[in-house]
Design a protein around this motif. Structure first.
Motif, short mmCIF file in Angstrom:
data_model
loop_
_atom_site.label_atom_id
_atom_site.label_comp_id
_atom_site.label_asym_id
_atom_site.label_seq_id
_atom_site.Cartn_x
_atom_site.Cartn_y
_atom_site.Cartn_z
N SER A 53 0.82 -1.22 0.00
CA SER A 53 0.00 0.00 0.00
C SER A 53 0.86 1.26 0.00
O SER A 53 0.48 2.28 -0.59
CB SER A 53 -1.01 -0.01 1.15
OG SER A 53 -0.32 0.00 2.35
N GLU A 54 2.02 1.20 0.64
CA GLU A 54 2.93 2.36 0.59
C GLU A 54 3.39 2.64 -0.85
O GLU A 54 3.53 3.79 -1.26
CB GLU A 54 4.17 2.11 1.45
CG GLU A 54 3.94 2.19 2.94
CD GLU A 54 5.15 1.71 3.73
OE1 GLU A 54 5.43 2.32 4.78
OE2 GLU A 54 5.83 0.74 3.32
N ILE A 55 3.63 1.56 -1.58
CA ILE A 55 4.10 1.73 -2.97
C ILE A 55 2.94 2.20 -3.86
O ILE A 55 3.10 3.10 -4.69
CB ILE A 55 4.73 0.43 -3.52
CG1 ILE A 55 5.86 -0.03 -2.59
CG2 ILE A 55 5.23 0.63 -4.95
CD1 ILE A 55 6.38 -1.44 -2.88
N GLU A 56 1.77 1.61 -3.61
CA GLU A 56 0.61 1.98 -4.43
C GLU A 56 0.29 3.47 -4.35
O GLU A 56 0.06 4.14 -5.35
CB GLU A 56 -0.64 1.21 -3.97
CG GLU A 56 -0.67 -0.20 -4.50
CD GLU A 56 -1.87 -0.99 -3.93
OE1 GLU A 56 -2.05 -2.12 -4.38
OE2 GLU A 56 -2.58 -0.46 -3.04
N ARG A 57 0.28 4.01 -3.11
CA ARG A 57 -0.17 5.41 -2.99
C ARG A 57 0.82 6.38 -3.62
O ARG A 57 0.42 7.37 -4.23
CB ARG A 57 -0.48 5.76 -1.52
CG ARG A 57 0.69 5.68 -0.59
CD ARG A 57 0.29 5.92 0.85
NE ARG A 57 1.48 5.90 1.68
CZ ARG A 57 1.49 6.04 2.98
NH1 ARG A 57 0.35 6.20 3.65
NH2 ARG A 57 2.61 6.02 3.65
N ILE A 58 2.11 6.10 -3.50
CA ILE A 58 3.08 7.01 -4.12
C ILE A 58 3.05 6.84 -5.64
O ILE A 58 3.17 7.81 -6.40
CB ILE A 58 4.51 6.82 -3.54
CG1 ILE A 58 5.48 7.91 -4.02
CG2 ILE A 58 5.11 5.48 -3.86
CD1 ILE A 58 5.30 9.22 -3.36
N ALA A 59 2.84 5.60 -6.09
CA ALA A 59 2.77 5.36 -7.54
C ALA A 59 1.58 6.12 -8.13
O ALA A 59 1.70 6.80 -9.14
CB ALA A 59 2.66 3.87 -7.83
N ARG A 60 0.43 6.02 -7.45
CA ARG A 60 -0.76 6.73 -7.96
C ARG A 60 -0.50 8.22 -8.05
O ARG A 60 -0.87 8.88 -9.01
CB ARG A 60 -1.97 6.49 -7.06
CG ARG A 60 -2.57 5.12 -7.25
CD ARG A 60 -3.96 5.00 -6.66
NE ARG A 60 -4.35 3.60 -6.74
CZ ARG A 60 -4.78 3.02 -7.85
NH1 ARG A 60 -4.92 3.72 -8.97
NH2 ARG A 60 -5.08 1.74 -7.86
N GLN A 61 0.13 8.75 -7.00
CA GLN A 61 0.37 10.17 -7.02
C GLN A 61 1.29 10.57 -8.18
O GLN A 61 1.06 11.58 -8.85
CB GLN A 61 0.96 10.62 -5.69
CG GLN A 61 0.69 12.09 -5.49
CD GLN A 61 1.00 12.53 -4.10
OE1 GLN A 61 2.16 12.76 -3.83
NE2 GLN A 61 0.01 12.65 -3.25
N ALA A 62 2.29 9.75 -8.43
CA ALA A 62 3.21 10.04 -9.53
C ALA A 62 2.51 9.94 -10.89
O ALA A 62 2.72 10.77 -11.77
CB ALA A 62 4.40 9.09 -9.47
N PHE A 63 1.64 8.93 -11.03
CA PHE A 63 0.89 8.82 -12.29
C PHE A 63 -0.02 10.04 -12.49
O PHE A 63 -0.13 10.57 -13.59
CB PHE A 63 0.04 7.54 -12.31
CG PHE A 63 0.80 6.32 -12.75
CD1 PHE A 63 1.18 6.16 -14.08
CD2 PHE A 63 1.14 5.32 -11.84
CE1 PHE A 63 1.89 5.04 -14.50
CE2 PHE A 63 1.85 4.20 -12.24
CZ PHE A 63 2.24 4.05 -13.57
N GLU A 64 -0.64 10.48 -11.40
CA GLU A 64 -1.52 11.66 -11.49
C GLU A 64 -0.71 12.89 -11.93
O GLU A 64 -1.17 13.67 -12.77
CB GLU A 64 -2.20 11.97 -10.15
CG GLU A 64 -3.20 10.91 -9.69
CD GLU A 64 -4.48 10.85 -10.53
OE1 GLU A 64 -4.81 11.87 -11.19
OE2 GLU A 64 -5.13 9.79 -10.56
#
Ligand code: IPM
Ligand code: MG
Length: 362
Positions: A170-181
């Motif tokens: 979940s730590e990786i998911e949230r930062i990845a989503r933010q970077a994609f956004e």
């Protein structure tokens, strides 16, 4: 989006070294923004870092954290200095910095590295290599080796030290989503940086980023190993747009990227969590060697205010006004010592702040 005249609370942490000088100039910009745009800010100053160690015996006093939590955003100058370098871990400014990031849930650190055309000559790289460089490092900020278990133990070969690097999905998911956004708002290109040829955390990182990428079909994703990324940043910096990476790699690469621009005194950063709350600070440090002389460059802190307006308050017009003012002042040839080619013509901190304030317009 915020109402124009809703009062925004900003916790102001001047900190150590040049922190108070550069923050004072940023506060003038806040005041001018109120006059020009009708926005309203309520600032509350809080102690943090070395000065808090001296006055309160801890780098991050509880009331400072409470002031931050009761605010919409935090403006931070800089913390640290040689005075506290030999302190025990609990009494170091850096420990306060890690503590405030964790306590405020700021898992994402955004550091743009952009070449200001008029400052190209200040970089150590050739202008033709730098041409077109405009990138953002999105660094995971509250996980990895920075926050893993750390200890020492005695072994038959003497003392051993252990730092553990842990990442969960979940730590990786949230930062990845933010970077994609963020990539969606720019040229839709995302580079994920890891060390998946060696580290298990990096393999999980890469798998997770690939899985999340399915939700962002318009973003072109590639993966670069961290050592290669460090090299490519020097060779072809303009080939990057948004870089997303884990805490430690991001620490190193964001310094490298910042220095490419030759203008570390110019770069702002944001640390964000899930909502609109954010902590904004210049990328540069507390520069104890020049503190108190009135010669530091306030532009990075002033641009951090612009970033706050954009990312936390949605005050895009006011942000643009600040950015335009900075550009105009630089185009007119005004320079603080750190970015001046002819040092004898350099102006001081307050003069630079005053010029920028005067150049702000609706
Ligand atoms: C940064 C700094 C900090 C970090 C230090 C001061 C703990 O280098 O913000 O990049 O390593 O995160
Ligand atoms: Mg760093």
């Amino acid at each position: 989006m915020s109402e124009v005249n809703e009062v925004k609370k900003i916790a102001v942490i001047a900190g150590d070294g040049i922190g108070p000088e550069v923050v004072a100039e940023a506060e003038k910009v806040l005041k001018r923004t109120e006059e020009l745009f009708g926005h309203k800010f309520e600032t509350e100053h809080a102690l943090f870092g070395g000065i808090a160690i001296d006055e309160r015996g801890t780098p991050l006093p509880d009331d400072t954290l409470a002031i931050c939590k009761a605010s919409d955003a935090v403006l931070l100058g800089a913390v640290g200095g040689p005075k506290w370098d030999n302190n025990s871990k609990e009494l170091r400014p850096e420990t306060g910095l890690l503590g405030i990031r964790k306590a405020l849930g700021l898992f994402s650190n955004i550091r743009p590295a952009v070449i200001f055309d008029c400052l190209k000559e200040a970089s150590t790289l050739k202008p033709e290599v730098l041409e077109g460089t405009d990138l953002i490092v999105v660094r995971e900020l509250t996980g990895g080796i920075y926050f893993g278990e750390k200890f020492r133990r005695e072994t038959e070969n003497g003392q051993e030290a252990v730092d553990t690097c842990v990442y969960n999905v979940s730590e990786i998911e949230r930062i990845a989503r933010q970077a994609f956004e963020i990539a969606l708002t720019r040229s839709k290109k995302l580079t994920s940086v890891d060390k998946a040829n060696v580290l298990e955390t990096s393999r999980l990182w890469r798998e997770t980023v690939i899985r999340i990428s399915a939700d962002y079909p318009d973003v072109e994703l590639d993966h670069v190993l961290v050592d290669n990324c460090a090299m490519q940043l020097l060779r072809r910096p303009s080939s990057f747009d948004v870089i997303v990476t884990e805490n430690m790699f991001g620490d190193i690469l964001s310094d490298e990227a910042a220095m490419l621009t030759g203008s570390i005194g110019m770069l702002s950063s944001a640390s964000l969590g899930e909502g609109s709350f954010g902590l904004y600070e210049p990328v540069h440090g507390s520069a104890p060697d020049i503190a108190g002389q009135g010669i530091s460059n306030p532009i990075a802190t002033i641009l951090s205010v612009a970033l706050m307006f954009r990312l936390t308050f949605g005050y895009h017009e006011a942000a643009a006004s600040i950015e335009r003012a900075v550009k105009n002042v630089l185009d007119a040839g005004h320079r603080t010592g750190d970015i001046a080619v002819d040092k004898s013509s350099a102006i001081g901190t307050t003069a630079m702040g005053d010029l920028i304030v005067a150049a702000m317009s609706k």
